[in-house]
Design a protein around this motif. Structure first.
Motif, short mmCIF file in Angstrom:
data_model
loop_
_atom_site.label_atom_id
_atom_site.label_comp_id
_atom_site.label_asym_id
_atom_site.label_seq_id
_atom_site.Cartn_x
_atom_site.Cartn_y
_atom_site.Cartn_z
N GLU A 14 0.63 -1.10 0.01
CA GLU A 14 0.22 -0.20 0.21
C GLU A 14 0.79 1.38 0.13
N THR A 15 0.05 2.51 -0.27
CA THR A 15 1.03 3.37 -0.34
C THR A 15 1.67 3.72 1.23
N HIS A 16 2.50 4.80 0.98
CA HIS A 16 3.18 4.72 2.28
C HIS A 16 4.94 5.52 1.95
N ASP A 17 5.20 6.21 2.82
CA ASP A 17 6.62 6.75 3.08
C ASP A 17 7.68 5.50 2.61
N PRO A 18 8.80 5.15 1.85
CA PRO A 18 9.54 3.92 1.35
C PRO A 18 10.14 3.91 2.43
N VAL A 19 10.37 3.08 2.86
CA VAL A 19 11.89 2.36 3.23
C VAL A 19 13.26 2.81 3.24
N ARG A 20 14.46 3.33 4.01
CA ARG A 20 14.99 4.36 3.90
C ARG A 20 16.25 3.66 4.06
N ILE A 21 16.90 3.24 2.57
CA ILE A 21 18.12 2.44 2.88
C ILE A 21 19.74 2.97 3.13
N ALA A 22 20.72 2.26 3.25
CA ALA A 22 21.71 2.75 4.11
C ALA A 22 22.76 1.53 3.31
N LEU A 23 23.30 1.82 1.79
CA LEU A 23 24.05 0.56 1.37
C LEU A 23 26.08 0.74 2.06
N VAL A 24 25.94 0.26 2.92
CA VAL A 24 27.60 0.06 3.20
C VAL A 24 28.91 -1.00 2.84
N SER A 40 14.61 -0.58 -7.04
CA SER A 40 13.07 -0.84 -8.14
C SER A 40 12.12 -1.09 -7.35
N GLN A 41 12.32 -0.67 -6.43
CA GLN A 41 11.02 -1.13 -5.50
C GLN A 41 10.45 0.04 -5.50
N PRO A 42 8.83 -0.09 -5.14
CA PRO A 42 7.84 1.09 -5.15
C PRO A 42 8.07 1.61 -3.42
N ASP A 43 8.61 0.17 -2.94
CA ASP A 43 8.63 0.25 -1.19
C ASP A 43 9.11 1.33 -0.37
N LEU A 44 10.94 0.22 -1.18
CA LEU A 44 12.30 0.84 -0.71
C LEU A 44 12.85 1.90 -1.98
N PRO A 129 18.20 -12.09 -5.14
CA PRO A 129 18.14 -10.67 -5.04
C PRO A 129 16.69 -10.53 -4.23
N GLU A 130 15.36 -11.57 -4.34
CA GLU A 130 14.37 -11.27 -4.00
C GLU A 130 14.29 -11.90 -2.48
N GLU A 131 15.38 -12.19 -2.34
CA GLU A 131 15.95 -13.13 -1.00
C GLU A 131 16.50 -11.85 -0.02
N MET A 132 17.21 -10.52 -0.84
CA MET A 132 17.82 -9.41 0.04
C MET A 132 16.24 -8.70 0.08
N LEU A 133 15.44 -8.45 -0.75
CA LEU A 133 14.67 -7.85 -0.67
C LEU A 133 13.96 -7.57 0.41
N ALA A 134 13.78 -9.21 0.85
CA ALA A 134 12.51 -9.84 1.78
C ALA A 134 13.40 -9.43 3.12
N ALA A 135 14.28 -9.82 3.11
CA ALA A 135 15.00 -10.10 4.22
C ALA A 135 15.38 -8.77 4.93
N ILE A 136 15.19 -7.63 3.88
CA ILE A 136 15.12 -6.09 4.25
C ILE A 136 13.58 -6.24 4.87
N ARG A 137 12.58 -6.10 3.85
CA ARG A 137 10.77 -5.88 4.11
C ARG A 137 10.93 -6.74 6.02
N THR A 138 11.57 -7.56 6.34
CA THR A 138 11.26 -8.74 7.30
C THR A 138 12.13 -7.65 8.15
N VAL A 139 13.04 -7.70 8.65
CA VAL A 139 13.80 -6.77 9.50
C VAL A 139 13.26 -5.67 9.73
#
Length: 243
Positions: A14-24, A40-44, A129-139
């Motif tokens: 659903e529409t909401h502010d994207p999760v902000r990610i830092a790449l280190v 490429s993900q609308p929520d990230l 890639p899908e496992e990484m995206l799922a991990a971000i959302r899960t955490v």
């Protein structure tokens, strides 16, 4: 908030502010690849990039994010030390993003050290890639993820690393003793990798009730998240591999 699942299995939040990610990560090409997948993900969205731990700490002080993907081996300050400093800042009342440690090294000592440093997740860089995206959302939701290939060895190591007499005298053991019978049941199921929905089904209770139990368990154990609680369950012998 409820996320929609399209007929073909695609993810449609659903529409909401994207999760902000830092790449280190000290490898620019690695960061570029992660950014391409994440953006490429609308929520990230990737909000911060850093090539080492010291740069990450400087940038994150002015640009708070929700989740950090943290490499282990970097110059100046490695990912484990950087994670520990972020966790320490949170203990002092500062903002603390969730940390997922990424590494090419599937070694138990990295898993253990990452979790003890305050990480909420651990994944190998060669994960799909899908496992990484799922991990971000899960955490980000407050759960935790450990690379499946590392989970069993990690837990077995925890069990064998602590002598029985040390466990009995530990504050963690006293905290576990303070759990109610139902809270212990929930913690055991958490340690077996069960989601809140699955735990609710197993115990024939509402999912909201499970969430309440999980919150109380985390508070009583002084755990930052589910993975910390599960580690405590194994360290104190409440749960054992194969049990």
């Amino acid at each position: 908030m409820t996320d929609a699942v399209l007929p073909d299995g695609a993810y449609a939040p659903e529409t909401h502010d994207p999760v902000r990610i830092a790449l280190v990560d000290d490898q620019q090409l690695v960061r570029a690849g992660f950014r391409m997948v994440i953006d490429s993900q609308p929520d990230l969205t990737v909000a911060v990039e850093a090539g080492d731990g010291l740069q990450a700490l400087r940038l994150l002080a002015d640009h708070p994010v929700d989740v950090v993907l943290m490499d282990v081996r970097m110059p100046h300050l490695d990912g484990l030390q950087t994670t520990a400093r972020l966790t320490a800042a949170a203990a002092d009342g500062g903002h603390a993003p969730k940390v997922i440690v990424l590494t090419t090294f599937d070694l138990d000592e990295y898993v253990l050290e990452a979790i003890r440093s305050g990480a909420s997740g651990f994944l190998l860089k060669d994960a799909p890639p899908e496992e990484m995206l799922a991990a971000i959302r899960t955490v980000h939701r407050g759960d935790a993820v450990i690379a499946p290939s590392s989970t069993r060895r990690l837990l077995e190591h925890l069990v064998t690393a602590l002598p029985a007499e040390q466990v009995e005298d530990s504050p963690a053991h006293a905290a576990v003793e303070g759990l109610t019978e139902r809270e212990r049941e929930v913690l055991v199921l958490m340690a077996r990798g069960r989601s809140n929905t699955e735990i609710a089904s197993d115990l024939f209770v509402a999912e909201a009730t499970v969430k309440t139990h999980v919150g109380r368990i985390l508070a009583k154990l002084g755990a930052r998240d589910r993975v910390q609680a599960v580690v405590t369950a194994y360290e104190t012998g409440l749960v054992r591999p194969g049990g």
